[in-house]
Design a protein around this motif. Sequence first.
Motif, PDB file in Angstrom:
ATOM      1  N   CYS A   2      10.398  83.584 -18.271  1.00 43.04           N
ATOM      2  CA  CYS A   2      11.272  83.218 -19.834  1.00 43.04           C
ATOM      3  C   CYS A   2      12.527  83.507 -19.841  1.00 43.04           C
ATOM      4  O   CYS A   2      13.260  82.149 -19.834  1.00 43.04           O
ATOM      5  CB  CYS A   2      11.159  83.657 -20.926  1.00 43.04           C
ATOM      6  SG  CYS A   2      11.298  83.717 -22.507  1.00 43.04           S
ATOM      7  N   GLY A   3      12.744  83.934 -18.657  1.00 49.23           N
ATOM      8  CA  GLY A   3      14.240  84.335 -19.337  1.00 49.23           C
ATOM      9  C   GLY A   3      14.781  83.115 -18.158  1.00 49.23           C
ATOM     10  O   GLY A   3      16.358  82.085 -18.301  1.00 49.23           O
ATOM     11  N   VAL A  46      14.786  91.135 -18.720  1.00 48.24           N
ATOM     12  CA  VAL A  46      13.975  90.201 -20.347  1.00 48.24           C
ATOM     13  C   VAL A  46      16.392  89.747 -20.947  1.00 48.24           C
ATOM     14  O   VAL A  46      16.693  91.075 -22.031  1.00 48.24           O
ATOM     15  CB  VAL A  46      14.113  91.085 -21.326  1.00 48.24           C
ATOM     16  CG1 VAL A  46      13.876  89.697 -22.588  1.00 48.24           C
ATOM     17  CG2 VAL A  46      13.045  91.935 -20.823  1.00 48.24           C
ATOM     18  N   GLU A  77       9.838  78.802 -26.608  1.00 49.58           N
ATOM     19  CA  GLU A  77       9.430  79.312 -25.564  1.00 49.58           C
ATOM     20  C   GLU A  77       7.817  78.667 -25.786  1.00 49.58           C
ATOM     21  O   GLU A  77       7.040  78.963 -24.516  1.00 49.58           O
ATOM     22  CB  GLU A  77       9.640  80.296 -25.041  1.00 49.58           C
ATOM     23  CG  GLU A  77      11.049  80.994 -25.109  1.00 49.58           C
ATOM     24  CD  GLU A  77      11.197  81.411 -27.030  1.00 49.58           C
ATOM     25  OE1 GLU A  77      10.551  81.245 -27.587  1.00 49.58           O
ATOM     26  OE2 GLU A  77      12.400  82.114 -26.501  1.00 49.58           O
ATOM     27  N   TYR A  99       4.586  83.395 -32.876  1.00 50.86           N
ATOM     28  CA  TYR A  99       5.748  84.648 -32.181  1.00 50.86           C
ATOM     29  C   TYR A  99       7.092  83.571 -33.007  1.00 50.86           C
ATOM     30  O   TYR A  99       8.122  83.518 -34.083  1.00 50.86           O
ATOM     31  CB  TYR A  99       6.189  85.171 -30.969  1.00 50.86           C
ATOM     32  CG  TYR A  99       7.540  85.999 -31.048  1.00 50.86           C
ATOM     33  CD1 TYR A  99       8.023  86.810 -32.006  1.00 50.86           C
ATOM     34  CD2 TYR A  99       8.268  85.172 -30.044  1.00 50.86           C
ATOM     35  CE1 TYR A  99       9.891  87.125 -31.262  1.00 50.86           C
ATOM     36  CE2 TYR A  99       9.691  85.491 -29.564  1.00 50.86           C
ATOM     37  CZ  TYR A  99       9.864  86.715 -30.549  1.00 50.86           C
ATOM     38  OH  TYR A  99      12.016  87.332 -30.314  1.00 50.86           O
ATOM     39  N   TYR A 138       5.583  89.125 -25.597  1.00 48.46           N
ATOM     40  CA  TYR A 138       5.916  90.203 -23.681  1.00 48.46           C
ATOM     41  C   TYR A 138       6.503  91.322 -24.058  1.00 48.46           C
ATOM     42  O   TYR A 138       6.874  91.504 -22.867  1.00 48.46           O
ATOM     43  CB  TYR A 138       6.122  88.994 -23.575  1.00 48.46           C
ATOM     44  CG  TYR A 138       5.097  87.694 -23.437  1.00 48.46           C
ATOM     45  CD1 TYR A 138       3.636  88.049 -23.013  1.00 48.46           C
ATOM     46  CD2 TYR A 138       5.209  86.837 -23.699  1.00 48.46           C
ATOM     47  CE1 TYR A 138       2.585  86.917 -22.995  1.00 48.46           C
ATOM     48  CE2 TYR A 138       4.537  86.001 -24.299  1.00 48.46           C
ATOM     49  CZ  TYR A 138       2.685  86.015 -24.346  1.00 48.46           C
ATOM     50  OH  TYR A 138       1.702  84.930 -24.085  1.00 48.46           O
ATOM     51  N   ALA A 139       7.420  91.282 -24.570  1.00 45.75           N
ATOM     52  CA  ALA A 139       8.594  92.490 -24.939  1.00 45.75           C
ATOM     53  C   ALA A 139       8.186  93.896 -24.197  1.00 45.75           C
ATOM     54  O   ALA A 139       8.552  94.642 -23.359  1.00 45.75           O
ATOM     55  CB  ALA A 139       9.273  92.524 -26.241  1.00 45.75           C
ATOM     56  N   CYS A 191       6.209  88.267 -17.334  1.00 46.17           N
ATOM     57  CA  CYS A 191       6.638  87.222 -18.398  1.00 46.17           C
ATOM     58  C   CYS A 191       8.063  87.131 -18.873  1.00 46.17           C
ATOM     59  O   CYS A 191       8.571  85.563 -18.439  1.00 46.17           O
ATOM     60  CB  CYS A 191       6.447  87.375 -19.577  1.00 46.17           C
ATOM     61  SG  CYS A 191       3.753  86.823 -19.307  1.00 46.17           S
ATOM     62  N   CYS A 192       8.695  87.544 -18.804  1.00 51.37           N
ATOM     63  CA  CYS A 192      10.190  87.466 -18.946  1.00 51.37           C
ATOM     64  C   CYS A 192      10.810  87.431 -18.010  1.00 51.37           C
ATOM     65  O   CYS A 192      11.885  86.522 -18.252  1.00 51.37           O
ATOM     66  CB  CYS A 192      10.693  89.526 -19.725  1.00 51.37           C
ATOM     67  SG  CYS A 192      10.244  89.713 -20.451  1.00 51.37           S
ATOM     68  N   ILE A 201       5.522  80.232 -27.373  1.00 49.34           N
ATOM     69  CA  ILE A 201       4.808  82.209 -27.527  1.00 49.34           C
ATOM     70  C   ILE A 201       3.701  82.026 -29.092  1.00 49.34           C
ATOM     71  O   ILE A 201       4.366  82.455 -30.216  1.00 49.34           O
ATOM     72  CB  ILE A 201       5.438  83.300 -27.654  1.00 49.34           C
ATOM     73  CG1 ILE A 201       6.539  82.519 -25.846  1.00 49.34           C
ATOM     74  CG2 ILE A 201       4.845  84.567 -28.197  1.00 49.34           C
ATOM     75  CD1 ILE A 201       7.458  84.101 -26.085  1.00 49.34           C
ATOM     76  N   CYS A 233       9.094  90.499 -29.703  1.00 48.60           N
ATOM     77  CA  CYS A 233       7.948  89.369 -28.681  1.00 48.60           C
ATOM     78  C   CYS A 233       6.616  90.060 -27.885  1.00 48.60           C
ATOM     79  O   CYS A 233       7.035  91.132 -27.740  1.00 48.60           O
ATOM     80  CB  CYS A 233       8.673  88.737 -27.621  1.00 48.60           C
ATOM     81  SG  CYS A 233       7.950  87.932 -26.441  1.00 48.60           S
ATOM     82  N   MET A 243       5.450  79.405 -22.269  1.00 47.52           N
ATOM     83  CA  MET A 243       4.644  81.111 -21.730  1.00 47.52           C
ATOM     84  C   MET A 243       3.468  81.217 -22.275  1.00 47.52           C
ATOM     85  O   MET A 243       3.509  82.281 -21.041  1.00 47.52           O
ATOM     86  CB  MET A 243       5.543  82.064 -22.569  1.00 47.52           C
ATOM     87  CG  MET A 243       7.192  82.011 -21.932  1.00 47.52           C
ATOM     88  SD  MET A 243       7.441  81.936 -20.869  1.00 47.52           S
ATOM     89  CE  MET A 243       6.844  84.076 -20.339  1.00 47.52           C
ATOM     90  N   ARG A 277      14.473  79.370 -20.307  1.00 51.36           N
ATOM     91  CA  ARG A 277      15.039  79.671 -21.380  1.00 51.36           C
ATOM     92  C   ARG A 277      16.556  79.037 -21.233  1.00 51.36           C
ATOM     93  O   ARG A 277      17.020  78.388 -22.168  1.00 51.36           O
ATOM     94  CB  ARG A 277      15.434  80.774 -21.957  1.00 51.36           C
ATOM     95  CG  ARG A 277      15.740  80.780 -23.186  1.00 51.36           C
ATOM     96  CD  ARG A 277      15.673  81.764 -24.693  1.00 51.36           C
ATOM     97  NE  ARG A 277      15.724  83.105 -24.039  1.00 51.36           N
ATOM     98  CZ  ARG A 277      15.007  84.127 -24.270  1.00 51.36           C
ATOM     99  NH1 ARG A 277      14.277  84.460 -25.292  1.00 51.36           N
ATOM    100  NH2 ARG A 277      16.247  85.209 -23.516  1.00 51.36           N
TER     101      ARG A 277
HETATM  102 FE1  SF4 Z   1      10.738  84.830 -23.419  1.00 57.66          FE
HETATM  103 FE2  SF4 Z   1      10.722  88.195 -22.622  1.00 57.66          FE
HETATM  104 FE3  SF4 Z   1      11.816  87.406 -24.965  1.00 57.66          FE
HETATM  105 FE4  SF4 Z   1       9.243  87.120 -24.963  1.00 57.66          FE
HETATM  106  S1  SF4 Z   1      10.863  89.003 -24.915  1.00 57.66           S
HETATM  107  S2  SF4 Z   1      11.006  85.660 -25.318  1.00 57.66           S
HETATM  108  S3  SF4 Z   1       8.543  86.389 -23.250  1.00 57.66           S
HETATM  109  S4  SF4 Z   1      12.712  86.560 -22.299  1.00 57.66           S
END
Ligand code: SF4
Length: 424
Positions: A224-225, A421, A166, A171, A316-317, A220-221, A168, A314, A204, A228
């Motif tokens: 990302c979701g 997420v 992604e 991470y 961003y989690a 962000c999630c 990041i 992560c 990301m 991904r």
């Molecule tokens: Fe992607 Fe969010 Fe998972 Fe991080 S926590 S990998 S930003 S979906």
Amino acid sequence: MTSPRGSQGVVGPARTRALSTSGRAAAQAPGSRRRLGPEPSGSRSPCTRFRLFSSLDRAACVLLRRSLPLLPRSDPAMPAPQCATCHKARAALRRPRSGRALCGACFCAAFEAEVLHTVVAGRLLPSGAVVAVGASGGKDSTVLAHVLQVLAPRLGISLRLVAVDEGIGGYRDAALAAVRRQAARWELPLTVVAYADLFGGWTMDAVARSTAGSGRSRACCTFCGVLRRRALEEGARLVGATHIVTGHNADDMAETVLMNFLRGDAARLARGGGLGSPGEGGALPRCRPLQLASQKEVVLYAHFRRLDYFSEECVYAPEAFRGHARHLLKLLEAARPSAVLDLVHSAERLALAPAARPPAPGACSRCGALASRALCQACALLDGLNRGRPRLAIGKGRRGLDEAGPPRDGEPERAPAPDAVPAF
Ligand code: SF4
Ligand code: ZN
């Protein structure tokens, strides 16, 4: 009388191991990154017990410690009972699912047999299938890949690992290193697809910078979701896969059901049942063979199989709404141990009133993927990013987008919710 958790967990020697090493595990510097799994040969730990325990991430340690032992703490010298299956070895745990006291080998065999049953009974992976395993390096996808590797000869399938980078910083690189070690251990082909390559240079981290001004870092999630899911589809096609499997476990699915309840998203609740999607709109069929396995049992399986996986949250989690659902689920589970599976099964039994059914999806005008609007989720998000208006993409001012959420397996492309997420 035992507590709700008192009938589960590690017993006998493994229990002693957990208790005797928890202090050392807790003493580890917070946030320090650990290479998980067995220590390299040559580096001898003074304590085998600690070495075993150190193969678990912090969350797994907590899970194991909370899984109360079979034996009373007041009599640690009391031997563990015999395994209820083989009647030879000493039991090492009580299965959270059944309460049976089993040795590690019999537990792992039972776990594998249940995954086999899930796959066969659900007709998830036909013989001859080329299966792309979404590999993140985490415990779920690691356990999934390992179990399918064991079952592959019986199922008549071949496996490919597909990992998504992604972008990041600090991470994903470490997680991908774990995936590479796994691929080498299992001698499986590994393909890594990167957001930057697939999505016009967007990583990301770049998305996070772009959305930071919106004051909604939870977005962000969402990005990302959606991305991904698309990246995994692209990677699977790249390796010639006919099916995609992901490592969602029962806890993941229960959290998703709970989030949909909390959002009042009846359409998603009604579509949330089943073990996967058959592959609508030309997408590859997806399934979740671990959907009926609890997180505790996934952790226990990884422990007894000594699997090497990566577990670092992560960056961003912490902002994700899923964290609230997870916390709530833990509280529910403490009061009602069957809450996780009850929630998973409840999604299978919900029926949607005809008036609430969403319109039949069409095709994205840009990429052809399934879409309920002119653009699919991925194209809509990328469009917003490229126009410098990511808030539009996540639904600022557009009620429809605000209310929706990224698709789970089995769902057609819809507009995204701000903070889901989806687990890999
Ligand atoms: Fe992607 Fe969010 Fe998972 Fe991080 S926590 S990998 S930003 S979906
Ligand atoms: Zn599209």
